[in-house]
Design a protein around this motif. Structure first.
Motif, PDB file in Angstrom:
ATOM      1  N   ILE A   1       0.884  -1.290  -0.124  1.00  0.00           N
ATOM      2  CA  ILE A   1      -0.062  -0.021  -0.072  1.00  0.00           C
ATOM      3  C   ILE A   1       0.749   1.301  -0.076  1.00  0.00           C
ATOM      4  O   ILE A   1       1.821   1.583   0.917  1.00  0.00           O
TER       5      ILE A   1
ATOM      6  N   PHE B   1      -5.659  -2.336  12.674  1.00  0.00           N
ATOM      7  CA  PHE B   1      -6.118  -3.234  11.618  1.00  0.00           C
ATOM      8  C   PHE B   1      -5.997  -4.603  11.777  1.00  0.00           C
ATOM      9  O   PHE B   1      -7.332  -5.176  11.530  1.00  0.00           O
TER      10      PHE B   1
ATOM     11  N   THR C   1       2.779   0.341   3.459  1.00  0.00           N
ATOM     12  CA  THR C   1       2.388  -0.674   4.387  1.00  0.00           C
ATOM     13  C   THR C   1       2.400  -2.072   3.436  1.00  0.00           C
ATOM     14  O   THR C   1       1.868  -1.874   2.287  1.00  0.00           O
TER      15      THR C   1
ATOM     16  N   ARG D   1      -8.895  -8.165   0.155  1.00  0.00           N
ATOM     17  CA  ARG D   1      -8.474  -6.880  -0.651  1.00  0.00           C
ATOM     18  C   ARG D   1      -9.454  -5.852  -0.148  1.00  0.00           C
ATOM     19  O   ARG D   1      -9.043  -4.612  -0.177  1.00  0.00           O
TER      20      ARG D   1
ATOM     21  N   HIS E   1       0.995  -5.994   3.980  1.00  0.00           N
ATOM     22  CA  HIS E   1       0.263  -7.330   4.371  1.00  0.00           C
ATOM     23  C   HIS E   1       0.777  -8.438   3.903  1.00  0.00           C
ATOM     24  O   HIS E   1       0.318  -8.638   2.740  1.00  0.00           O
TER      25      HIS E   1
ATOM     26  N   HIS F   1      -8.955   0.209   4.725  1.00  0.00           N
ATOM     27  CA  HIS F   1      -8.144   0.252   5.970  1.00  0.00           C
ATOM     28  C   HIS F   1      -6.887   0.970   5.555  1.00  0.00           C
ATOM     29  O   HIS F   1      -5.779   0.701   5.989  1.00  0.00           O
TER      30      HIS F   1
ATOM     31  N   SER G   1       1.431  -7.776   9.192  1.00  0.00           N
ATOM     32  CA  SER G   1       1.397  -6.490   8.608  1.00  0.00           C
ATOM     33  C   SER G   1       2.498  -5.551   9.278  1.00  0.00           C
ATOM     34  O   SER G   1       3.136  -5.562  10.511  1.00  0.00           O
TER      35      SER G   1
ATOM     36  N   VAL H   1      -8.688  -4.363   3.033  1.00  0.00           N
ATOM     37  CA  VAL H   1      -7.256  -3.594   3.045  1.00  0.00           C
ATOM     38  C   VAL H   1      -7.594  -2.236   2.401  1.00  0.00           C
ATOM     39  O   VAL H   1      -7.297  -1.179   2.878  1.00  0.00           O
ATOM     40  N   ASP H   2      -8.499  -2.086   1.309  1.00  0.00           N
ATOM     41  CA  ASP H   2      -8.566  -0.826   0.622  1.00  0.00           C
ATOM     42  C   ASP H   2      -9.303   0.009   1.531  1.00  0.00           C
ATOM     43  O   ASP H   2      -9.301   1.332   1.505  1.00  0.00           O
TER      44      ASP H   2
ATOM     45  N   THR I   1      -2.685   0.260  -4.228  1.00  0.00           N
ATOM     46  CA  THR I   1      -2.203  -0.868  -3.558  1.00  0.00           C
ATOM     47  C   THR I   1      -1.965  -1.784  -4.810  1.00  0.00           C
ATOM     48  O   THR I   1      -2.495  -1.723  -6.003  1.00  0.00           O
TER      49      THR I   1
END
Length: 403
Positions: A297, A374, A335, A360, A337, A366, A399, A363-364, A304
């Motif tokens: 990210i 997270f 970041t 996914r 993950h 957060h 993460s 994730v988008d 991402t």
């Protein structure tokens, strides 16, 4: 000899036989000794000329005694050959051609708690001699129950040993993981790890080689249990050794593959992701060896992407058929993950997988969130999704947030 004298002597011999076998059981004599005492008792004290004893073992019947029988008899009776009518106490045994019990006079099924534990075939020394079938069956029951108790005790001991071995393997495995993860302004890390059983097949690591260079990885070994843990332990030791040797990135990956292949001869493999970030150059290098692609990210833009460059799984081939080193430049405030397939393959009550798309999307939604928060939000989402359905594989989520 009068009939009364014969009966008295017979009862005396039966009592002696009973005392001999019970004494041997109380002395915890080996199974072979108990079986021989029973055989001797039948032949000497009970006027039996020939006998065969089959004892239940793993659903079939194993021949433990065979004496005085000329015909060919099977070493074992598969359960499919034996039809047991508990009400009548009669058996029907279907023998293949070439086997026979015809020369034996009778048989006695031996039960314990409605379960047939043994079958005793007998032939008297003389048809004029009276055979006390009830006593013979009772004596056989004592023997067979003793053998079953010994087998049960042995299984318990084996299970205790295995349990202890699993506990040790679990402790060793946890020693492979970092004792602490960074939580500084430069780097914050958080992991969620749920093994499928006491010993898992997932591995993650984070190694601060210098103050400006950090290595991080995640891996998933094929199989589970102690064998998987030992293989992962060996893999971690090889990785740490290579990192200390200052080998270049490509050499490390190729050597890890060769070591794994040499140890398992291609019968086990590992999916693996290895990343290297240099705070000085702000450069990232990575290799994805058949693993679930981590999500990178770019927090400044919210973009991402999946980190897919690399090679095939490690350990499948003696030489890697191809190898691409992935690179990303000018990285700051980003970041990553990393996760194993236990995350995406988690199931809900409707047998629907959590899936990569759902992760996914999470994730988008957060981006820029602290790794600790997270993971808290992710665990809530996973709990709502799975509704306590047990994991079918190890789940690991690592993460890393770099500033």
């Amino acid at each position: 000899m009068t009939q009364d004298t014969y009966k008295f002597q017979r009862k005396e011999l039966e009592l002696k036989a009973l005392l001999e076998i019970t004494q041997a059981i109380n002395e915890n004599q080996p199974e072979s000794v108990l079986v021989n005492i029973f055989k001797f008792t039948c032949l000497v004290h009970l006027d039996i000329k020939a006998l065969i004893l089959y004892v239940s073992k793993e659903g079939n019947y194993e021949r433990r005694i065979s004496h005085g029988v000329k015909a060919k008899t099977p070493a074992a009776l598969p359960a499919s050959w034996v039809t047991d009518d508990k009400k009548s106490g009669k058996l029907s045994i279907q023998l293949p051609e070439g086997y026979s019990f015809e020369e034996l006079e009778t048989y006695l099924p031996v039960y314990h708690k409605d379960q047939m534990l043994a079958i005793l075939f007998l032939k008297r020394k003389s048809l004029e001699l009276e055979l006390d079938l009830d006593f013979t069956q009772a004596l056989a029951n004592i023997l067979v129950v003793a053998l079953e108790n010994k087998r049960f005790a042995r299984r318990q001991l084996e299970q205790e040993v295995l349990k202890r071995e699993v506990e040790i393997a679990s402790q060793v495995q946890h020693m492979l993981f970092p004792a602490t993860l960074p939580d500084s302004d430069r780097l914050k890390a958080k992991v969620t790890y749920f093994p499928h059983s006491m010993v898992g097949g997932d591995y993650y690591d984070l190694i601060l080689k210098t103050k400006d260079k950090v290595y991080f990885c995640i891996a998933d070994v094929s199989g589970k249990g102690i064998a998987a843990a030992l293989l992962m332990s060996n893999f971690q030791a090889a990785l740490r050794t290579l990192l200390r040797s200052d080998a270049d990135f490509e050499t490390m990956v190729r050597q890890l593959n060769y070591t794994l292949f040499d140890n398992t001869k291609g019968e086990r493999f590992i999916t693996f992701f290895l990343g290297e970030y240099d705070f000085t150059t702000r450069g990232l290098r990575f290799v994805n060896a058949g693993h679930n692609p981590p999500i990178l990210i770019w927090e400044s833009s919210g973009r991402t992407e999946l980190l897919e460059a690399g090679t095939t799984i490690l350990g499948a081939f003696e030489e890697l058929p191809f190898l691409e080193i992935g690179t990303r430049d000018n990285l700051q405030k980003f970041t990553i993950h990393l996760y194993t397939d236990g995350l995406t393959e988690s199931m809900n009550p409707e047998e629907e997988e959590f899936g990569e798309d759902r992760f996914r999307t999470f994730v988008d939604a957060h981006i820029g969130v602290n790794p600790e928060d997270f993971h808290l939000e992710f665990l809530k989402l996973m709990g709502d999704f799975s509704k306590s359905i047990p994991l079918k594989d190890d789940l690991t989520l690592l993460s890393l947030r770099f500033n």
